[in-house]
Design an enzyme around this catalytic site. Structure first.
Site, PDB file in Angstrom:
ATOM      1  N   GLY A  92       0.588  -1.202  -0.087  1.00  0.00           N
ATOM      2  CA  GLY A  92      -0.057   0.048   0.135  1.00  0.00           C
ATOM      3  C   GLY A  92       0.787   1.058  -0.076  1.00  0.00           C
ATOM      4  O   GLY A  92       0.745   2.206  -0.566  1.00  0.00           O
ATOM      5  N   THR A 152       2.993 -11.173  -0.742  1.00  0.00           N
ATOM      6  CA  THR A 152       2.929 -10.639   0.511  1.00  0.00           C
ATOM      7  C   THR A 152       1.488  -9.864   0.880  1.00  0.00           C
ATOM      8  O   THR A 152       1.197  -9.509   1.994  1.00  0.00           O
ATOM      9  CB  THR A 152       4.260  -9.476   0.746  1.00  0.00           C
ATOM     10  OG1 THR A 152       3.782  -8.635  -0.179  1.00  0.00           O
ATOM     11  CG2 THR A 152       5.316 -10.183   0.690  1.00  0.00           C
ATOM     12  N   ASN A 168      11.090 -10.017  -7.385  1.00  0.00           N
ATOM     13  CA  ASN A 168      11.518 -10.850  -6.235  1.00  0.00           C
ATOM     14  C   ASN A 168      11.931 -12.193  -6.562  1.00  0.00           C
ATOM     15  O   ASN A 168      12.750 -12.438  -6.070  1.00  0.00           O
ATOM     16  CB  ASN A 168      10.426 -10.523  -5.302  1.00  0.00           C
ATOM     17  CG  ASN A 168      10.381  -9.648  -4.360  1.00  0.00           C
ATOM     18  OD1 ASN A 168      11.555  -8.913  -4.070  1.00  0.00           O
ATOM     19  ND2 ASN A 168       9.298  -9.004  -3.600  1.00  0.00           N
ATOM     20  N   ASN A 222      18.609  -7.130  -0.614  1.00  0.00           N
ATOM     21  CA  ASN A 222      18.916  -5.572  -1.004  1.00  0.00           C
ATOM     22  C   ASN A 222      20.192  -5.425  -1.259  1.00  0.00           C
ATOM     23  O   ASN A 222      20.347  -4.346  -2.023  1.00  0.00           O
ATOM     24  CB  ASN A 222      18.372  -4.874   0.393  1.00  0.00           C
ATOM     25  CG  ASN A 222      16.929  -4.829   0.647  1.00  0.00           C
ATOM     26  OD1 ASN A 222      16.466  -4.757  -0.490  1.00  0.00           O
ATOM     27  ND2 ASN A 222      16.704  -4.477   1.727  1.00  0.00           N
ATOM     28  N   GLU A 235      21.632  11.013 -19.735  1.00  0.00           N
ATOM     29  CA  GLU A 235      21.963  10.070 -20.874  1.00  0.00           C
ATOM     30  C   GLU A 235      21.176   8.718 -20.719  1.00  0.00           C
ATOM     31  O   GLU A 235      20.951   8.048 -21.656  1.00  0.00           O
ATOM     32  CB  GLU A 235      23.353   9.560 -20.881  1.00  0.00           C
ATOM     33  CG  GLU A 235      24.030  10.895 -21.209  1.00  0.00           C
ATOM     34  CD  GLU A 235      25.681  10.677 -21.327  1.00  0.00           C
ATOM     35  OE1 GLU A 235      26.142   9.576 -22.417  1.00  0.00           O
ATOM     36  OE2 GLU A 235      26.574  11.044 -20.582  1.00  0.00           O
TER      37      GLU A 235
END
EC number: 3.6.5.-
Length: 322
Positions: A19, A54, A81, A103, A129
């Site tokens: 959300g 999730t 994911n 991450n 660019e």
């Protein structure tokens, strides 16, 4: 931003499915367009996993945020994911990757994209660019990201790869950050960002070899296709982490029609739920109108069609409208 002496633009990190990642980011991008209309806005977006969800309403959030941010984003690098989980499993031997593992992998891509803003090199590429070389039409701004070489710290001692080897690895399905098959699509542009012990001569030879491969198809209206960045700063890793310290690496950003597969998957999931109007009342209760769902879905259908059009050969009469 007002304290910056040379503001180039904004990098926005968010997920599609949650959300906050979808709703707040949409609002933020709209505000940035108003306040800083001339500055680049680049997104790093986490695309929902095909297998593990999730949130049940991920397809709704994803379609709604894509529709809202489409006109406000200049370039959006998608990260899937599922693809990142697979890379951690296969390349780094991590059976159950944590968010930290995921991450750090995404961090290598972000680092490569921004390296030329921060370090010296033979061929530097700035934020503007990227757009100029990767985005042929304003809506077609979702490059596929690939990174090589991803190896674990244990394997690094006997696996240092050459420039042609890491370049070839960029065209392997297993190193992509989004699950789609580029062999089924056509490339419109490729940006190869090298780091570390790399010289232009080796890069030119590697690209010449790539161009001879039949499996890599470019659209006929963009035959040259390759933009190169070379940065002398080798890739940096977190000490004690799972990623190996390597002498050289490459991040490829490619605009390919194959990325439309990702949109098709999301659209299908959206359609299954929206046909029953499942969960829609939660959104309406927060002040949205049901018509916004149909509008967003129609926009995504148009986006799929846009990708289909740009993949056609000029001789096929595929006329594309901006």
């Amino acid at each position: 931003a007002d304290q910056c002496s040379g503001l180039q633009g904004f990098l926005v990190f968010h997920s599609f499915g949650g959300g906050t990642g979808s709703g707040f980011t949409s609002l933020l991008m709209e505000r940035l367009s108003v306040e800083y209309s001339k500055k680049s806005k680049l997104e790093f977006s986490v695309y929902p996993d095909r297998q593990v969800s999730t949130a049940v309403v991920e397809p709704y959030n994803s379609i709604l945020t894509t529709h809202t941010t489409l006109e406000h984003s200049d370039c959006s690098f998608m990260v899937d994911n599922e693809a990142i989980y697979d890379i951690c499993n296969r390349n780094l031997d991590i059976e159950r990757p944590t968010y930290t593992n995921l991450n750090r992998l995404i961090g290598q891509i972000v680092s490569s994209v921004t390296a030329s803003l921060r370090f010296n090199g033979a061929l530097n590429v700035d934020l503007i660019e990227f757009q100029t070389n990767l985005v042929p039409y304003p809506r077609i701004h979702f490059p596929l990201t690939t990174y090589a070489r991803i190896i674990s710290a244990e394997k690094a001692y006997h696996e240092q790869l050459s420039v042609p080897e890491i370049t070839n690895a960029c065209f392997e399905f297993s190193n992509q950050m989004v699950k789609c098959d580029p062999r089924r699509g056509k490339y419109m542009a490729c940006c190869l960002l090298y780091r570390g012990d790399v010289v232009p001569k080796d890069v030119n030879a590697a690209i010449a070899a790539i161009k001879t491969r039949r499996s890599i198809q470019f659209v006929d209206w963009c035959p040259t296709g390759f933009k190169v960045g070379i940065n002398y700063q080798p890739p940096t890793v977190v000490p004690g982490g799972d990623l190996a310290k390597v002498q050289r690496a490459v991040c490829m950003l490619s605009n390919t029609t194959a990325i439309a597969e990702a949109w098709a998957r999301l659209d299908h999931k959206f359609d299954l739920m929206y046909a029953k109007r499942a969960f829609v009342h939660w959104y309406v209760g927060e002040g949205m109108e049901e018509g916004e769902f149909s509008e967003a879905r129609e926009d995504l259908a148009a986006l799929e069609k846009d990708y289909e059009e740009v993949g056609r050969n000029s001789a096929d009469g595929g006329e594309f409208e901006e």
